[in-house]
Design a protein around this motif. Structure first.
Motif, short mmCIF file in Angstrom:
data_model
loop_
_atom_site.label_atom_id
_atom_site.label_comp_id
_atom_site.label_asym_id
_atom_site.label_seq_id
_atom_site.Cartn_x
_atom_site.Cartn_y
_atom_site.Cartn_z
N SER A 2 -8.39 -0.11 7.29
CA SER A 2 -8.32 -1.50 5.89
C SER A 2 -7.25 -0.22 4.91
CB SER A 2 -9.27 -0.09 5.10
OG SER A 2 -9.52 -0.25 3.54
N PHE A 3 -6.61 -1.71 4.09
CA PHE A 3 -5.61 -1.43 3.33
C PHE A 3 -6.47 -0.95 1.24
CE2 PHE A 3 -3.52 -4.46 6.17
CZ PHE A 3 -2.82 -3.29 6.46
N THR A 4 -5.98 0.46 1.30
CA THR A 4 -6.69 0.76 0.10
C THR A 4 -5.58 0.29 -1.33
OG1 THR A 4 -5.81 3.11 0.59
CG2 THR A 4 -7.92 2.70 1.20
N SER A 5 -4.05 0.55 -0.48
CA SER A 5 -3.78 0.27 -2.03
C SER A 5 -2.63 -1.07 -2.23
CB SER A 5 -2.01 1.27 -1.66
OG SER A 5 -3.13 2.59 -1.72
N TYR A 51 10.14 -17.85 -8.98
CA TYR A 51 9.65 -16.72 -8.72
C TYR A 51 8.93 -16.53 -7.25
CZ TYR A 51 8.60 -15.74 -13.58
OH TYR A 51 8.97 -15.40 -14.90
N LEU A 52 9.61 -15.05 -6.90
CA LEU A 52 9.59 -14.75 -5.50
C LEU A 52 7.95 -13.66 -5.62
CD1 LEU A 52 9.64 -15.09 -2.90
CD2 LEU A 52 10.69 -12.87 -2.87
N HIS A 53 7.35 -13.82 -5.32
CA HIS A 53 5.87 -13.25 -5.34
C HIS A 53 5.91 -12.53 -4.48
CE1 HIS A 53 4.33 -15.43 -9.18
NE2 HIS A 53 3.78 -16.35 -7.93
N ILE A 54 5.46 -11.40 -4.02
CA ILE A 54 5.95 -10.58 -2.98
C ILE A 54 4.55 -9.50 -2.81
CG2 ILE A 54 7.07 -9.04 -0.83
CD1 ILE A 54 9.45 -9.34 -3.04
N ASP A 55 3.57 -9.58 -2.00
CA ASP A 55 2.21 -9.28 -2.23
C ASP A 55 2.12 -7.65 -1.27
OD1 ASP A 55 0.91 -9.96 -4.06
OD2 ASP A 55 0.23 -11.96 -2.53
N LEU A 56 2.21 -6.44 -1.36
CA LEU A 56 2.09 -5.15 -0.43
C LEU A 56 0.89 -4.46 -0.32
CD1 LEU A 56 5.41 -3.70 -2.16
CD2 LEU A 56 5.63 -5.21 -0.08
N TYR A 57 0.19 -4.26 0.54
CA TYR A 57 -0.44 -3.82 0.78
C TYR A 57 -0.25 -2.37 1.97
CZ TYR A 57 -2.68 -8.14 -0.38
OH TYR A 57 -2.49 -9.71 -1.18
N ALA A 58 -1.08 -1.50 1.49
CA ALA A 58 -0.85 -0.14 2.66
C ALA A 58 -2.80 0.23 1.98
CB ALA A 58 0.45 0.30 2.08
N ILE A 59 -2.17 1.32 4.11
CA ILE A 59 -3.06 2.39 3.90
C ILE A 59 -3.33 3.56 3.01
CG2 ILE A 59 -3.53 1.76 6.58
CD1 ILE A 59 -2.13 4.61 7.48
N SER A 60 -2.17 3.85 2.60
CA SER A 60 -2.11 4.59 1.21
C SER A 60 -0.96 4.45 0.25
CB SER A 60 -1.84 6.03 1.91
OG SER A 60 -0.37 6.30 2.59
N ASP A 61 -1.33 5.13 -0.40
CA ASP A 61 -0.11 5.29 -1.70
C ASP A 61 1.45 5.20 -1.06
OD1 ASP A 61 -2.28 4.53 -4.00
OD2 ASP A 61 -2.22 6.89 -4.35
#
Length: 85
Positions: A2-5, A51-61
């Motif tokens: 799961s991506f928490t950050s 606008y260029l929207h960039i959504d980042l998702y990761a498992i940790s900070d």
């Protein structure tokens, strides 16, 4: 896993062509560990600005920070190229 950050970057560009070039340039770089992070891109037009929207998702900070640093460094190079040409 799961991506928490997560983090959203909204980068303004004067021209739609610039936003499109930035999106195409950034999107070809593969995520080295796709199970650890995900990136999505979108271009929108709001109040006379593209606008260029960039959504980042990761498992940790930590993973998110590394991913964001890499994307920002690439964006810096892209904008410097725009300024040169």
């Amino acid at each position: 896993m799961s991506f928490t950050s997560s983090l959203t970057l909204n980068i303004p560009f004067q021209l739609q062509n610039q936003a499109s070039i930035a999106l195409k340039t950034l999107s070809v770089d593969p995520i080295l560990r796709p199970d650890d992070a995900k990136v999505s891109y979108l271009i929108s037009y709001i109040s006379n600005c593209h606008y260029l929207h960039i959504d980042l998702y990761a498992i940790s900070d930590r993973v998110l920070r590394v991913l964001a640093n890499n994307i920002i460094a690439s964006l810096k190079t892209i904008v410097e190229c725009f300024d040169e040409f």
